[in-house]
Design a protein around this motif. Structure first.
Motif, PDB file in Angstrom:
ATOM      1  N   LYS A   1       0.189   5.153  -8.224  1.00 50.14           N
ATOM      2  CA  LYS A   1       0.503   5.140  -6.922  1.00 50.14           C
ATOM      3  C   LYS A   1      -0.441   5.984  -5.945  1.00 50.14           C
ATOM      4  O   LYS A   1      -0.766   5.621  -4.767  1.00 50.14           O
ATOM      5  CB  LYS A   1       2.027   5.420  -6.555  1.00 50.14           C
ATOM      6  CG  LYS A   1       2.752   4.186  -7.302  1.00 50.14           C
ATOM      7  CD  LYS A   1       4.242   4.396  -6.733  1.00 50.14           C
ATOM      8  CE  LYS A   1       5.089   3.365  -7.274  1.00 50.14           C
ATOM      9  NZ  LYS A   1       6.585   3.442  -6.997  1.00 50.14           N
TER      10      LYS A   1
ATOM     11  N   LEU B   1      -1.937   1.107  -1.915  1.00 50.92           N
ATOM     12  CA  LEU B   1      -0.628   0.445  -1.722  1.00 50.92           C
ATOM     13  C   LEU B   1      -0.622  -0.509  -0.658  1.00 50.92           C
ATOM     14  O   LEU B   1       0.203  -1.583  -0.911  1.00 50.92           O
ATOM     15  CB  LEU B   1       0.440   1.533  -1.932  1.00 50.92           C
ATOM     16  CG  LEU B   1       0.559   2.376  -3.188  1.00 50.92           C
ATOM     17  CD1 LEU B   1       1.498   3.253  -3.027  1.00 50.92           C
ATOM     18  CD2 LEU B   1       0.845   1.508  -4.428  1.00 50.92           C
ATOM     19  N   GLU B   2      -0.872  -0.325   0.317  1.00 50.78           N
ATOM     20  CA  GLU B   2      -0.796  -1.058   1.568  1.00 50.78           C
ATOM     21  C   GLU B   2      -1.692  -2.071   1.725  1.00 50.78           C
ATOM     22  O   GLU B   2      -1.881  -3.033   2.633  1.00 50.78           O
ATOM     23  CB  GLU B   2      -0.799  -0.271   2.850  1.00 50.78           C
ATOM     24  CG  GLU B   2       0.382   0.838   3.021  1.00 50.78           C
ATOM     25  CD  GLU B   2       1.802  -0.163   3.146  1.00 50.78           C
ATOM     26  OE1 GLU B   2       1.838  -1.267   3.517  1.00 50.78           O
ATOM     27  OE2 GLU B   2       2.734   0.414   2.610  1.00 50.78           O
ATOM     28  N   GLU B   3      -2.829  -2.269   0.759  1.00 52.31           N
ATOM     29  CA  GLU B   3      -3.610  -3.322   0.656  1.00 52.31           C
ATOM     30  C   GLU B   3      -3.205  -4.328  -0.259  1.00 52.31           C
ATOM     31  O   GLU B   3      -2.495  -4.149  -0.987  1.00 52.31           O
ATOM     32  CB  GLU B   3      -5.218  -2.824   0.382  1.00 52.31           C
ATOM     33  CG  GLU B   3      -5.636  -1.773   1.319  1.00 52.31           C
ATOM     34  CD  GLU B   3      -6.278  -2.760   2.693  1.00 52.31           C
ATOM     35  OE1 GLU B   3      -6.419  -3.935   2.696  1.00 52.31           O
ATOM     36  OE2 GLU B   3      -6.448  -1.989   3.514  1.00 52.31           O
TER      37      GLU B   3
ATOM     38  N   VAL C   1       2.129  -2.669  -2.853  1.00 52.59           N
ATOM     39  CA  VAL C   1       3.499  -1.552  -2.448  1.00 52.59           C
ATOM     40  C   VAL C   1       4.687  -2.392  -3.035  1.00 52.59           C
ATOM     41  O   VAL C   1       5.724  -1.862  -3.404  1.00 52.59           O
ATOM     42  CB  VAL C   1       3.601  -0.921  -1.344  1.00 52.59           C
ATOM     43  CG1 VAL C   1       3.663  -2.253  -0.300  1.00 52.59           C
ATOM     44  CG2 VAL C   1       4.571   0.118  -1.271  1.00 52.59           C
ATOM     45  N   ASN C   2       4.630  -3.790  -2.831  1.00 58.08           N
ATOM     46  CA  ASN C   2       5.796  -4.691  -3.089  1.00 58.08           C
ATOM     47  C   ASN C   2       6.063  -4.972  -4.549  1.00 58.08           C
ATOM     48  O   ASN C   2       6.972  -5.698  -4.913  1.00 58.08           O
ATOM     49  CB  ASN C   2       5.758  -5.796  -2.272  1.00 58.08           C
ATOM     50  CG  ASN C   2       5.697  -5.603  -0.654  1.00 58.08           C
ATOM     51  OD1 ASN C   2       6.551  -4.547  -0.320  1.00 58.08           O
ATOM     52  ND2 ASN C   2       4.906  -6.305   0.330  1.00 58.08           N
TER      53      ASN C   2
ATOM     54  N   LYS D   1       0.935  -7.292  -0.767  1.00 58.57           N
ATOM     55  CA  LYS D   1       0.584  -6.013  -0.847  1.00 58.57           C
ATOM     56  C   LYS D   1       1.029  -5.178  -2.224  1.00 58.57           C
ATOM     57  O   LYS D   1       2.348  -5.629  -2.465  1.00 58.57           O
ATOM     58  CB  LYS D   1       1.226  -5.182   0.300  1.00 58.57           C
ATOM     59  CG  LYS D   1       0.654  -5.588   1.827  1.00 58.57           C
ATOM     60  CD  LYS D   1       1.400  -4.669   2.779  1.00 58.57           C
ATOM     61  CE  LYS D   1       0.740  -4.948   4.196  1.00 58.57           C
ATOM     62  NZ  LYS D   1       1.336  -3.921   5.091  1.00 58.57           N
TER      63      LYS D   1
END
Length: 511
Positions: free
Chosen positions: A348, A354-356, A404-405, A402
Motif C-alpha cells: 500500500k 492507491l488512488e490511481e 484502493v477499492n 481505483k
C-alpha cells in the motif's frame, strides 16, 4: 449468554457490486468471536456498517446493540456506545506522544485546558492494563509495531470500550508480539470486554475464538462453536471447496545459475557505525524458487531493498551477476534493466498508487511498453491491463477501478502484474502473501510456480516458515545481517532453521 450484538439481513451495495447480501451476524456478551473469509468476502465492509463508517441509511437491514436498535451515523456515535474498531492500518500519529495519542479527540481537560498530570496518570493506568511500561511522553514513532498495537488497545480502553473490533491485529507482528496480543485479548475477555477479531491466521483463530463466523462472497456461510473449529472446516467454508494441498504441486526444472550476489555489505542509512548486511552471498538458478528465512530484524528486507537499486542503506558494496555477467543495480532503473524486480512487503505504501486505476498501476514499471513516439497510449495501456486482469484473475468489474477499492489479494496481483509487465529474469518477493486469505495465497503460489516454470528465478522472503518449506527448492537462513546457512528442500525444517539462527545468535553473544 445474551446477545450483545445482532446484525440482521445486512445488505450493502456499491455501484456494480453487492458487497453484503442478507448477512446475519450475532455476538454474545463476553465472547471472542472470529470473523473469517477470503479477501473481498465482506468482513471489513460489515464492520464498517457496524461502526458507522457506512452510516445508517446507506445499507439495508437492522442492527440491534444491547437489545436496542442502533442507527449510527458516524464513528463518534458507535464509540459513544462503547464500540471501538482498530483497523489493520493503525490510526496513530508518530510525532505525538503515547499520552497524546491515547486521548486525541478525547482530551482530559478542565475549562478548555488540558490537565497534563491527570492525562499522564490515566495513561500509566491504561498502559499497565495492556502490559506496557513505556513512559507516557515517549513518541509513538519511537516504539515498535507490536507496542503500537497495544497503544491502540489502550486507546480503546480509554473510550470505555465494551465491544472491541480488531481487524487483522497480528498481520504485521512477529511471533512473540502476536502471542502477547492474543494473551491480552483473552485477558480483556476476563475483564468483560467482548471482542470481534478478523484474522487470516487460522491457528490464532482456533486459539482464542469462542465462536467463528465464515463469510463468502458477501453472505454468511456458517457459524460454529470453538470446539467444532478445524482449519480444514474453516477453509472449506471460506473457499467453497476442500483444499487438500495448501501448496500447489510442482515438478521443478532447475537450470544454470541465473543470479549471483557476492560479498554484499550494507550500512545503516542513519547510524554510521551500524552494519546491517555483512558479506551476504547467495544465488538463484533458472526455474528455482529460493527462500530467505529469518526472524524479525534479521536483515531480509534490507538485503532485498539494497539489491534493488540501493533503495535502502548506504556504503553498499558487493557484486551482482545476472547470466554470468556483472550488472549495475545502483539505481532502480538500472536494476530493472539488469532483469530484477522487487515486490515490496508494504504494497500500500511502496508498491501501488492507491488512488490511481488498475490500468495505470500495472504499466508503471514499463511505461515505454505502452508509449508510441514518446506519448503514452491509453488504448495500449488498457489492453495490457485487460490481459493481466484475465491472466492473474484480478477480481474487478473494470480495469479503471481505483486500486484502493480492491481486496488485499487482488492488490497483490496488481503489484505482481506491474513487475511481470517489466519482464524480469529474477523476482524478489518480500512477504508476498501477507494479509491475504488462503484462497488468494494459493493463487499467488500458483503464479510463483508458473514463473519458475518459465525459467525465471524467484526469491521469496517470508516470516511464515511453513510457507517457505512448502514452496521453496532451497532456503537461505539469515540472522543479524548475515547468511548463516543454506538448506536444500529435503533437509529443511522449522527446527533446522531455528537451530541455525540460535547458533549464530549464541556465537554473536560470545564474541
Amino acid at each position: 449468554m445474551a446477545a450483545l450484538l445482532e446484525m440482521r439481513s445486512i445488505t450493502k451495495t456499491f455501484p456494480g457490486v453487492k458487497a453484503l447480501d442478507q448477512v446475519t451476524f450475532t455476538v454474545e456478551e463476553g465472547e471472542i468471536h472470529a470473523l473469517v473469509g477470503e479477501n473481498g468476502a465482506g468482513k471489513s465492509t460489515l464492520m464498517k456498517v457496524l461502526s458507522g463508517v457506512y452510516p445508517h441509511g446507506s445499507y439495508e437491514g437492522q442492527i440491534l446493540y444491547d437489545g436496542q436498535e442502533a442507527r449510527f451515523r458516524d464513528i463518534a456515535g458507535s464509540e459513544a456506545a462503547g464500540i471501538v474498531i482498530i483497523h489493520q492500518e493503525l490510526a496513530l500519529v508518530p510525532l505525538l506522544s503515547i499520552a497524546e495519542n491515547l486521548f486525541l479527540g478525547n482530551e482530559q481537560s478542565q475549562g478548555g485546558v488540558i490537565n497534563w498530570p491527570a492525562t499522564y496518570r490515566r495513561t500509566e493506568e491504561l498502559l499497565a492494563k495492556v502490559g506496557l511500561s513505556d513512559p507516557p511522553t515517549r513518541l509513538v514513532g519511537k516504539i515498535g509495531v507490536g507496542k503500537q498495537q497495544l497503544v491502540e488497545i489502550a486507546k480503546a480502553l480509554a473510550k470505555k470500550v465494551r465491544l472491541l473490533i480488531l481487524d487483522e491485529p497480528t498481520a504485521a507482528l512477529q511471533e512473540n508480539d502476536s502471542q502477547k496480543l492474543l494473551e491480552l485479548i483473552l485477558e480483556l475477555k476476563q475483564q468483560g470486554v467482548t471482542s470481534i477479531i478478523i484474522s487470516h491466521k487460522l491457528n490464532e483463530v482456533r486459539r482464542v475464538a469462542d465462536r467463528v463466523t465464515v463469510l463468502r462472497d458477501g453472505a454468511t456461510v456458517s457459524t460454529m462453536d470453538g470446539s467444532e473449529v478445524t482449519e480444514d472446516r474453516i477453509i472449506r467454508d471460506m473457499v467453497g471447496r476442500d483444499m487438500a494441498h495448501r501448496y500447489p504441486a510442482r515438478t521443478p526444472k532447475i537450470g544454470e545459475v541465473l543470479m549471483e550476489v557476492a560479498n554484499w555489505d550494507v550500512w545503516h542509512p542513519e547510524q554510521a557505525e551500524r552494519q546491517v548486511i555483512r558479506g551476504a552471498s547467495f544465488n538463484v538458478r533458472k526455474g528455482e524458487i529460493v527462500g530467505i528465512a529469518g526472524l524479525m530484524g534479521a536483515g531480509r528486507t534490507e538485503l532485498a531493498m539494497s539489491l534493488f537499486g540501493r533503495s535502502y542503506g548506504r556504503a553498499v558494496s558487493g557484486e551482482v551477476r545476472v547470466g554470468g555477467r556483472p550488472v549495475d543495480t545502483s539505481t532502480v532503473p538500472r536494476a530493472i534493466d539488469a532483469g530484477l524486480a522487487y515486490v515490496t512487503e508494504d504494497r500500500k505504501e511502496l508498491g501501488l498508487v492507491l488512488e490511481e486505476p488498475i490500468s495505470k498501476n500495472i504499466t508503471l514499471a514499463n511505461l515505454p511498453g505502452v508509449a508510441r513516439g514518446g506519448v503514452l497510449s491509453r488504448g495500449e495501456e488498457r489492453q495490457v491491463a485487460e490481459r493481466y486482469r484475465e491472466a492473474m484473475n484480478i477480481r474487478t468489474p473494470t480495469v479503471f477501478q481505483k486500486v484502493v477499492n480492491l481486496s488485499g489479494g487482488n492488490q497483490q496481483k496488481v503489484v505482481l502484474s506491474k513487475w511481470l509487465y517489466a519482464d524480469p529474469q529474477v523476482l524478489i518477493l518480500d512477504e508476498p502473501t501477507r494479509g491475504i486469505d488462503v484462497g488468494a495465497k494459493f493463487e499467488i503460489y500458483s503464479i510463483m510456480n508458473q514463473l519458475a516454470a518459465e525459467g525465471r528465478g524467484v526469491v521469496m522472503i517470508s516470516s511464515e516458515m511453513p510457507e517457505l518449506l512448502g514452496m521453496c527448492d532451497r532456503i537461505y537462513v539469515m540472522s543479524k545481517g548475515s547468511i548463516v546457512g543454506e538448506l536444500a528442500r529435503g533437509e529443511a525444517s522449522q527446527e533446522r532453521i531455528m537451530e541455525l539462527i540460535l547458533a549464530n545468535e549464541r556465537g554473536a553473544a560470545a564474541r
